[in-house]
Design an enzyme around this catalytic site. Structure first.
Site, PDB file in Angstrom:
ATOM      1  N   GLY A  44     -12.879 -22.783  32.496  1.00 44.64           N
ATOM      2  CA  GLY A  44     -12.218 -22.941  33.796  1.00 44.64           C
ATOM      3  C   GLY A  44     -10.733 -23.235  33.662  1.00 44.64           C
ATOM      4  N   CYS A  45     -10.381 -24.071  32.695  1.00 49.21           N
ATOM      5  CA  CYS A  45      -8.982 -24.436  32.493  1.00 49.21           C
ATOM      6  C   CYS A  45      -8.189 -23.239  31.967  1.00 49.21           C
ATOM      7  CB  CYS A  45      -8.884 -25.625  31.548  1.00 49.21           C
ATOM      8  SG  CYS A  45      -9.741 -27.075  32.204  1.00 49.21           S
ATOM      9  N   THR A  46      -8.820 -22.440  31.129  1.00 52.37           N
ATOM     10  CA  THR A  46      -8.167 -21.234  30.622  1.00 52.37           C
ATOM     11  C   THR A  46      -7.904 -20.275  31.774  1.00 52.37           C
ATOM     12  OG1 THR A  46      -9.166 -21.486  28.443  1.00 52.37           O
ATOM     13  CG2 THR A  46      -8.427 -19.270  29.055  1.00 52.37           C
TER      14      THR A  46
END
Length: 160
Positions: A44-46
């Site tokens: 998700g952060c990527t």
């Protein structure tokens, strides 16, 4: 002190990728998107970082700088930035001073266990260093477009 809408943001000393020490006041004169993510190099952060990366020119056209922040080490942030080709700096907030100032450390459940971690959140700060808008509990899909629309609106409205 926790920052709320209408407050001037604190001028904390922060460690940014490139090994630079920065202060948030260095960004005055431009609008600032400060987004917090739970952990570098996770799916998700990527995706969120890639979405900001891909919209960076549009943010720049709206006189807006992007900064990502998490509790990861500087080394983890450097690796994340290089691997994803991010065209903005990431902040390493291992002492959680920035996270606490923006109240993004929240209780979470992970694999059925209670823990605390960074709640995915984004803050839009105007050119005078005043918090104008915030998004908490962010879902990645469509988020960057919403923040960009707000940044464009801020860029075209007269100072408050």
């Amino acid at each position: 002190m926790t920052v709320s809408i209408g407050d001037t943001i604190p001028n904390l000393d922060l460690t940014a990728t490139g090994g630079r020490s920065v202060k948030l006041s260095e960004y005055q004169g431009k609008h600032l998107v400060l987004y917090f993510y739970p952990k570098a190099s996770t799916p998700g952060c990527t995706q969120e970082g890639q979405n900001f990366r891909d919209a960076a020119e549009a943010f720049a056209a709206a006189n807006t700088v992007i900064l990502g922040a998490s509790r990861d080490s500087l080394k983890a942030q450097e690796t994340f930035k290089a691997k994803q080709g991010f065209n903005f700096d990431l902040l390493s907030d291992q002492d959680e001073a920035l996270c606490r100032a923006f109240d993004v450390i929240k209780p979470k459940k992970m694999f059925g266990k209670d823990t605390v971690g960074v709640e995915r959140s984004t803050f839009l700060i105007d050119a005078a260093g005043v918090l104008r808008q915030e998004w908490r509990g962010v879902k990645v899909k469509g988020h960057v477009e919403e923040v960009l629309a707000a940044a464009r609106s801020l860029a075209t409205s007269p100072p408050a």
